[in-house]
Write a protein that holds these residues in place. Structure first.
Motif, mmCIF file in Angstrom:
data_model
loop_
_atom_site.group_PDB
_atom_site.id
_atom_site.type_symbol
_atom_site.label_atom_id
_atom_site.label_comp_id
_atom_site.label_asym_id
_atom_site.label_seq_id
_atom_site.Cartn_x
_atom_site.Cartn_y
_atom_site.Cartn_z
ATOM 1 N N THR A 28 10.073 -46.788 14.543
ATOM 2 C CA THR A 28 9.122 -47.360 15.360
ATOM 3 C C THR A 28 9.905 -48.684 16.140
ATOM 4 O O THR A 28 9.937 -48.911 17.201
ATOM 5 N N SER A 29 10.380 -49.497 15.148
ATOM 6 C CA SER A 29 11.276 -50.587 15.383
ATOM 7 C C SER A 29 12.391 -50.243 16.231
ATOM 8 O O SER A 29 12.676 -50.989 17.307
ATOM 9 N N ILE A 30 13.253 -49.482 15.906
ATOM 10 C CA ILE A 30 14.282 -48.873 16.986
ATOM 11 C C ILE A 30 13.638 -48.406 18.364
ATOM 12 O O ILE A 30 14.306 -48.988 19.377
ATOM 13 N N ALA A 31 12.768 -47.793 18.323
ATOM 14 C CA ALA A 31 12.021 -47.203 19.626
ATOM 15 C C ALA A 31 11.573 -48.395 20.440
ATOM 16 O O ALA A 31 11.938 -48.741 21.821
ATOM 17 N N ILE A 32 11.097 -49.572 19.935
ATOM 18 C CA ILE A 32 10.732 -50.694 20.599
ATOM 19 C C ILE A 32 11.901 -51.362 21.241
ATOM 20 O O ILE A 32 11.920 -51.938 22.244
ATOM 21 N N ILE A 33 12.719 -51.584 20.405
ATOM 22 C CA ILE A 33 13.967 -52.372 20.642
ATOM 23 C C ILE A 33 14.768 -51.628 22.026
ATOM 24 O O ILE A 33 15.190 -52.112 22.822
ATOM 25 N N VAL A 34 14.972 -50.360 21.683
ATOM 26 C CA VAL A 34 15.339 -49.550 23.035
ATOM 27 C C VAL A 34 14.631 -49.699 24.219
ATOM 28 O O VAL A 34 15.302 -49.791 25.283
ATOM 29 N N VAL A 35 13.354 -49.667 24.244
ATOM 30 C CA VAL A 35 12.460 -49.815 25.395
ATOM 31 C C VAL A 35 12.516 -51.368 25.890
ATOM 32 O O VAL A 35 12.690 -51.543 27.057
ATOM 33 N N LEU A 36 12.660 -52.207 25.109
ATOM 34 C CA LEU A 36 12.875 -53.682 25.382
ATOM 35 C C LEU A 36 14.318 -53.935 26.225
ATOM 36 O O LEU A 36 14.462 -54.554 27.202
ATOM 37 N N LEU A 37 15.341 -53.320 25.523
ATOM 38 C CA LEU A 37 16.701 -53.386 26.279
ATOM 39 C C LEU A 37 16.717 -52.590 27.727
ATOM 40 O O LEU A 37 17.398 -53.042 28.318
ATOM 41 N N PHE A 38 15.927 -51.544 27.724
ATOM 42 C CA PHE A 38 15.808 -50.562 29.052
ATOM 43 C C PHE A 38 15.192 -51.546 30.176
ATOM 44 O O PHE A 38 15.639 -51.533 31.264
ATOM 45 N N LEU A 39 14.269 -52.416 29.564
ATOM 46 C CA LEU A 39 13.474 -53.276 30.483
ATOM 47 C C LEU A 39 14.371 -54.342 30.870
ATOM 48 O O LEU A 39 14.331 -54.733 32.201
ATOM 49 N N ALA A 40 15.294 -54.688 30.054
ATOM 50 C CA ALA A 40 15.937 -55.979 30.307
ATOM 51 C C ALA A 40 16.954 -55.493 31.100
ATOM 52 O O ALA A 40 17.489 -56.362 32.213
ATOM 53 N N LEU A 41 17.679 -54.310 30.988
ATOM 54 C CA LEU A 41 18.755 -53.898 31.852
ATOM 55 C C LEU A 41 18.401 -53.365 33.244
ATOM 56 O O LEU A 41 19.026 -53.592 34.060
ATOM 57 N N PHE A 42 17.399 -52.901 33.276
ATOM 58 C CA PHE A 42 16.896 -52.063 34.574
ATOM 59 C C PHE A 42 15.852 -52.855 35.079
ATOM 60 O O PHE A 42 15.211 -52.406 36.060
ATOM 61 N N GLY A 43 15.184 -53.994 34.611
ATOM 62 C CA GLY A 43 14.026 -54.923 35.448
ATOM 63 C C GLY A 43 12.908 -54.154 35.788
ATOM 64 O O GLY A 43 12.849 -53.907 37.100
ATOM 65 N N ALA A 44 12.232 -53.800 34.957
ATOM 66 C CA ALA A 44 10.922 -52.866 35.414
ATOM 67 C C ALA A 44 9.902 -53.803 35.733
ATOM 68 O O ALA A 44 9.854 -55.306 35.431
#
Length: 44
Positions: A28-44
């Motif tokens: 779950t922690s890895i999934a949250i980090i991946v989602v946060l990185l995605f949002l940081a890189l692609f600016g949702a």
């Protein structure tokens, strides 16, 4: 009152439950980090 001998209790189920819990927390922690990185890189 029953006598208690330290280290005599069978804890295999407790260990399996804890291992499952830790696996869930790590995934779950890895999934949250991946989602946060995605949002940081692609600016949702």
């Amino acid at each position: 009152m029953a006598e208690h001998k330290h280290g005599s209790m069978d804890i295999t189920q407790h260990q399996k439950t804890f291992e499952g819990f830790m696996r869930y927390v790590v995934r779950t922690s890895i999934a949250i980090i991946v989602v946060l990185l995605f949002l940081a890189l692609f600016g949702a």
